[in-house]
Design a protein around this motif. Structure first.
Motif, short mmCIF file in Angstrom:
data_model
loop_
_atom_site.label_atom_id
_atom_site.label_comp_id
_atom_site.label_asym_id
_atom_site.label_seq_id
_atom_site.Cartn_x
_atom_site.Cartn_y
_atom_site.Cartn_z
N ALA A 95 80.19 56.22 50.99
CA ALA A 95 81.03 56.65 51.95
C ALA A 95 81.18 57.35 52.92
O ALA A 95 82.26 57.62 53.65
N VAL A 128 92.17 57.57 53.53
CA VAL A 128 92.70 58.58 52.90
C VAL A 128 92.84 58.41 51.50
O VAL A 128 92.52 59.02 50.40
N PHE A 141 90.78 59.37 48.34
CA PHE A 141 91.59 59.29 46.91
C PHE A 141 91.23 58.65 45.67
O PHE A 141 90.65 59.26 44.32
N TYR A 170 88.07 57.24 45.53
CA TYR A 170 86.26 57.94 44.57
C TYR A 170 86.45 59.14 44.14
O TYR A 170 85.63 58.85 42.97
N MET A 171 87.96 59.82 44.69
CA MET A 171 87.41 61.06 44.14
C MET A 171 88.66 61.26 42.99
O MET A 171 88.76 62.86 42.60
N SER A 172 88.66 60.84 42.57
CA SER A 172 89.28 60.59 40.85
C SER A 172 90.48 61.13 41.09
O SER A 172 91.39 61.90 40.30
N ALA A 173 91.50 60.69 41.84
CA ALA A 173 92.61 60.28 42.10
C ALA A 173 93.63 59.08 42.26
O ALA A 173 94.10 59.09 43.01
N PRO A 174 93.69 58.51 41.63
CA PRO A 174 93.76 57.24 41.38
C PRO A 174 95.71 57.31 41.67
O PRO A 174 96.35 56.58 42.51
N LEU A 221 97.26 60.07 43.68
CA LEU A 221 97.91 60.12 44.49
C LEU A 221 97.62 59.24 45.50
O LEU A 221 97.49 58.55 46.51
N ARG A 268 85.49 65.94 42.21
CA ARG A 268 84.76 65.18 40.66
C ARG A 268 84.72 63.48 41.04
O ARG A 268 85.71 63.14 41.41
N ILE A 269 83.71 63.25 41.05
CA ILE A 269 83.74 61.71 41.00
C ILE A 269 83.72 60.88 39.12
O ILE A 269 83.17 61.46 38.58
N ALA A 303 88.88 60.87 36.75
CA ALA A 303 90.07 60.86 36.69
C ALA A 303 91.55 62.04 35.73
O ALA A 303 90.39 61.78 34.55
N GLN A 360 96.44 67.96 42.40
CA GLN A 360 96.88 66.37 42.78
C GLN A 360 98.38 66.28 42.99
O GLN A 360 99.36 65.68 42.88
#
Lengths: 957, 135
Positions: free
Chosen positions: A605, A640, A644, A646-650, A652, B50-51, B54, B72
């Motif tokens: 990171a 960016v 996204f 990495y931080m659980s926002a596939p 995005l 959060r890691i 998803a 999101q």
């Protein structure tokens, strides 16, 4: 005694409704137009007539319609004695003016417009007299300023008319603004905006700290409207209006509005020292000054205008005395002034109309040529002078009587002496009006030979002069009207008694002095006039113009300084302000301690962060090298997207990376037509300042973001998580939110995107057909293009890729409901697949193979999404409620069907259409600048090349 | 991790603000892009980081933890809309440059750049527009 009457709102609205008619009726002829103008006036008068007996007996009629109760504003009307008297005056004189104007205005004047303005003005005046709510009263007050502007400037072709109208609007409008402030203070003191409540709370108001500011502000409104010194100057300039307007505005209505207001507010405001010294003093000065100037005016209407100023001063002074007897005298004089002054204005108008001049020095001897007019003029002017047996005498004597009793700052002589002086001049100018216009020998140098006008024109002033004599000889006729109005003004039952002969008292002696002095002044007029003309006097219009000029210049200077067209400066001011205000509120709000634990920071990171930060710094440093900056900025987008993921926002991440691709393509296309480097233009100081603002903004937002992330916030997302699968049938909560929970938002957003696409297309069309198109054709954009062929490898590769990319797009679309993906991403992926064809094989080749118009895709997308939403109506559910179910078709596995997928299809089509339309539009620029087109599938066609070779070989080359 | 994200947002914002205060259109477009990144990441971060959480529901694990899906969803549309906005802006910029001959954003002066293509001597003949060969 209060009683509700539903007639009042109807009376108030009648003139406004009536105002719609004359503009249309003028096609039926001028008489028809005038008649239809009279209809609402007569109707209103009749309705008032039905209420009049009750009012005379002491009933107060009220009517209330709730309008904006939160503001304390309601359409509340009430009718008491004062209101009835004024309403009758406004409507009665309005009727006479309608008749007079029919004959006065020439065929060339737009009469329909005139009557429309007249009725608008009449409605506004009527509204003032009937309002029971001071906010409503203020609205009507402003309406009189606006409608009188239209009336005064009626002769648009005359510069005097336009300037006079503007001056009147400026002065009365400014006064109106002051009055709004005063009225609001008054309403706050009393706790109610209702006039009846305010009038009942006089003692409370006078005891309040804010009494004086409220009084001064309200009086500013009244004084400007009623042309009191030092605001008297607008009234003579408003005389540029047609005479019917002058007669209406400046005798009975507009200028009386200020007097009416003072009379109306009398119980609430009058009786204090402040009231006396402001109102009575201003009135006294105005009365004397107006009378003196009137004597030296040669223009008949100017003479009458200053006489009006003087009489308004008289009324103001009487109201300022603050005694009940003075109030009665004021009410009586309002009535008398109306009768003689309206008639005098109309007489002046007749003289002007017949002799084609209003200059007294060019007139004289008209008594023999126009006897009827002369009789009317003489009767009414004698009344203005205050000669016995005419009604002006009665009220003037009452005034002198009250003045004789009044001492100013412990000086018993000042007020009576000045009042007598004013009367002397008043007699002098009245006699001058008579003798210098109608008296003397008949001349032979009139611009036009005068004779009496048709009956219709002198009927109105003749009727008024009958009133003048009737009241003058039989004063008891006026007693019930004055009693009724004076009762309403003072709030105490009044039974005035008027008589011609009071015995020998101070007032009689003052009257006699006035008449004798007036005669002497008239005899001495020639030498006095020469002396007056030789004396330098301040010219009000010049002062006003200079003041306005200075004001306009100052305003323009301020605007030019603040708003100089430099958007970079506005942005700097805006950014700095946001940071400062944000900091202040940030400091003010109590923020709790951090509640969330920090996440660990893996080395990967940190590397990503470092790349992002480095790229940002490089973009800023190298932003002048535009191409390089564009390449570097894509690194940021990539980082960016990685963040996204990495931080659980596939979802995005998918969207960001595809948007990134099309954005860079877009900017590359644009950069082709823009300069490739940015020159250094701002100074080092400016750059330093900008950097300061930018760093402050960055630090602020970073601190805010950090504060946000380290604290728990309440969220509604638990609902979405809990119901996504159960209610929406999908496991990808983000997608379910987009197409289901917040489907309405998404629907709006795809429409916005579609509109943006269409707007770009439309702009490009306009651009290409204007000077920009010419500039493009003239450009060398095509010259620096590489003349390489489309690379064969890429052409082949993209064609192979197209079906694969299509399958990926469809796959992403279909899995969207349960796994990362969905309409937005799928639309972008397919766009990129198509864009690759454009890039690899050329614009024209690709366009020729395009079957569907991109505009159409946007439309179809929006329609599909909308119809899906409406489908819910068939089931009796709200718009965009989704349905889903599971279907089992052998031999495939059971699968889900959801209307949300259909909605997502709309999103997909709209995004695809909009993105493609945007880039397609930009690419048209290249075609327009003369880029050549490859019509063949590939620039390099091996078969053709061989054929050429064969041919050449045969020819023996 | 939070500090990294917050400082990244700060850098993006600072760069964005500095660039939108420049005098030429292209810098402003770049600045707005940076600001879009900053705003989108900021909005996203308001839900808390959060890691490995998803918001894809796991039907077989009721105890699974998920990140906040709402920011999101909001940011997803914001990303697409910001592309639309950038496109419109670029269109304006191009139009202004081609019409006025310079790509300054301030309107205090309107002299064309020396290097910009000229309009002089060209008849503004609309019919001279090259036709698109779609047939």
């Amino acid at each position: 005694m209060h009683q509700t009457s539903s007639l009042l709102p109807i009376i108030a609205i009648l003139p406004f409704i009536g105002a719609l008619v004359p503009g249309v009726m003028i096609r039926a002829g001028r008489t028809a137009c005038a008649s239809f103008t009279a209809v609402p006036t007569v109707l209103a008068l009749v309705m008032l007539g039905t209420l009049a007996p009750g009012v005379i007996e002491g009933t107060v009629y009220t009517a209330k319609i709730a309008w904006i109760p939160q503001l304390g504003l309601e359409a509340a009307f009430f009718l008491d004695g004062l209101g009835l008297m004024f309403a009758c005056m406004i409507l009665g004189v309005g009727l006479l003016i309608t008749l007079y104007a029919r004959f006065y205005l020439s065929k060339a004047d737009p009469m329909g417009q005139f009557y429309t303005y007249l009725l608008l003005f009449q409605g506004a005046m009527l509204g003032i007299t009937l309002s029971d709510n001071i906010l409503l009263l203020l609205i009507f007050w402003e309406l009189t300023s606006l409608s009188s502007f239209l009336l005064i400037g009626y002769w648009k072709h005359l510069p005097e008319g336009r300037q006079g109208a503007r001056m009147a609007l400026t002065v009365t409008g400014a006064g109106g603004l002051a009055m709004i402030g005063g009225m609001l203070i008054l309403g706050n003191i009393v706790g109610s905006y209702n006039l009846t409540d305010i009038l009942a709370a006089g003692d409370q108001i006078k005891a309040d700290v804010l009494y004086l500011p409220a009084l001064i502000l309200i009086l500013l409104g009244a004084f400007t409207k009623s042309a009191q010194f030092p605001f008297h100057f607008w009234l003579p300039h408003a005389m540029a209006a047609p005479t019917p307007v002058s007669a209406y505005l400046h005798s009975a209505t507009m200028v009386k509005a200020g007097v009416f207001l003072m009379a109306r507010m009398w119980p609430a405001l009058a009786g204090t020292d402040a009231w006396f010294y402001i109102v009575a003093t201003v009135g006294l000065i105005t009365m004397v000054l107006g009378a003196v100037i009137a004597l030296f005016k040669d223009d008949l209407k100017a003479l009458l205008a200053f006489s009006t100023v003087s009489h308004l001063g008289l009324l103001t002074m009487l109201l300022g005395f603050g005694t009940e007897a003075a109030a009665i005298a004021a009410v009586f004089h309002i009535l008398n002034h109306l009768t003689f002054k309206a008639a005098l204005f109309m007489t002046a108008g007749i003289v002007d109309h017949e002799a084609h001049t209003r200059d007294i020095k060019r007139l004289g001897g008209l008594a023999k040529l126009m006897p009827i007019t002369a009789v009317i003029g003489t009767i009414t002017a004698l009344s203005m002078a205050g000669i016995p047996l005419f009604n002006g005498f009665l009220s003037k004597e009452l005034m002198l009587y009250e003045a004789a009793k009044t001492s100013w700052w412990e000086n018993p002589w000042l007020v009576p002496a000045l009042a007598t002086l004013g009367s002397v001049f008043s007699v002098a100018y009245s006699l001058r009006f008579i003798f210098h216009t109608f008296g003397g020998p008949v001349r032979d140098d009139y611009p036009h030979t005068p004779h009496d006008p048709p009956f219709g024109m002198y009927a109105a002033p003749a009727l008024l002069s009958v009133f003048v004599i009737a009241i003058g000889v039989m004063p008891f006729l006026a007693e019930p009207i004055v009693a009724m109005a004076a009762t309403a003004v003072t709030g105490v039952e009044q039974h005035p008694h008027f008589a011609i002969w009071h015995g020998v008292n101070a007032a009689l002696i003052m009257s006699l002095i006035a008449i004798a002095g007036g005669v002497v002044l008239l005899l001495l007029h020639s030498p006095l006039d020469r002396a007056w003309l030789a004396t330098p006097r301040p010219e009000a219009k010049a002062i006003f113009d200079a003041l306005m000029g200075a004001l306009v210049k100052a305003t323009q200077g301020l605007t030019a300084t603040l708003h100089n067209g430099a958007i970079s400066r506005y942005l700097a001011v805006f950014s700095a302000t946001v940071v400062i205000v944000g900091y202040l509120s940030f400091r003010g709000g109590g923020m709790g301690a951090p509640t969330r634990e920090l996440l660990p920071t893996p080395i990967l990171a940190v590397i990503g962060w470092a790349m992002l930060v480095l790229a940002t710094i490089l973009v800023v440093v190298f932003h002048r090298k535009r191409f390089a900056a564009l390449v570097i900025i894509s690194v940021i987008g990539l980082m960016v997207s990685a963040g996204f993921v990495y931080m659980s926002a596939p979802d995005l991440a998918l969207t960001q990376i595809s948007v990134e691709t099309v954005t860079i393509m877009l900017l590359l296309l644009a950069l082709h037509f823009l300069p490739k480097e940015t020159p250094v233009e701002s100074s080092a100081g400016r750059r330093g300042l900008d950097a300061g603002i930018a760093i402050a903004g960055g630090v602020a937002i970073a601190a805010l973001a950090f504060a946000f992330m380290t604290r728990d916030v309440s969220t509604i997302s638990d609902y979405h998580l809990a119901n996504s699968y159960a209610g929406g049938g999908g496991t990808n909560v983000v997608n379910v939110i987009l197409v289901d929970f917040r489907g309405y938002d998404t629907y709006g957003e795809i429409i916005v995107l579609g509109i943006a696409g269409l707007a770009i297309y439309a702009l490009m069309e306009t651009l290409l057909s204007g000077p920009a198109g010419a500039r493009l054709r003239n450009s060398g954009y095509n010259a620096d293009r590489s003349h390489d062929r489309h690379p064969l490898m890429m052409v082949v590769a993209t064609r192979l890729m197209l079906p694969i990319a299509g399958v990926v797009g469809i796959f992403i679309f279909l899995r969207g409901h349960n796994e990362p993906g969905g309409g937005f991403v799928a639309g972008l992926v397919i766009s990129i697949a198509l864009l690759m064809q454009y890039m690899a094989s050329g614009f024209a080749w690709t366009t020729r193979r395009q079957r569907l118009e991109y505009h159409g895709l946007i439309g179809i997308g929006v329609v599909i999404a909308g119809l899906t939403g409406m489908g819910a109506w068939l089931a009796g559910l709200p718009f965009l409620t989704s349905w889903f179910g599971y279907v089992h078709l052998p031999p495939i596995e059971e699968f889900e069907l959801a209307t949300a997928a259909l909605f997502d299809l709309g999103v997909f089509l709209c995004v695809l259409g909009a993105v493609m339309l945007m880039l397609y539009s930009l690419s048209r620029l290249a075609r327009h600048s003369g880029e050549t087109v490859n019509r063949e599938p590939m620039d390099y066609d091996p078969s053709k090349a061989i054929k050429t070779f064969d041919h050449d070989a045969r020819e023996g080359v | 991790m939070e500090a990294l994200v917050a400082s990244a947002i700060g850098f993006l914002t600072a760069g964005g603000i500095y660039l939108i205060l420049r005098l030429r259109v292209f810098a402003v477009v770049l600045g707005l892009s940076l600001l879009s990144y900053a705003v989108n990441v900021f909005l996203f971060s308001t839900g808390g980081l959060r890691i490995n959480a998803a918001p894809i529901l796991d039907k077989y694990n009721d105890a699974a933890v998920y990140t906040d899906p709402l920011p999101q969803a909001l940011v997803l549309t914001a990303i697409v809309i910001s592309f639309g906005m950038t496109a419109v802006l670029v269109m304006f910029a191009l139009g202004a440059y081609l019409e006025a001959g310079n790509d300054k954003i301030d309107m205090t002066e309107v002299e064309p750049d020396a290097e910009a293509p000229t309009v002089d001597g060209i008849a503004l003949d609309m019919s001279a527009e090259p036709t698109e060969d779609r047939a």
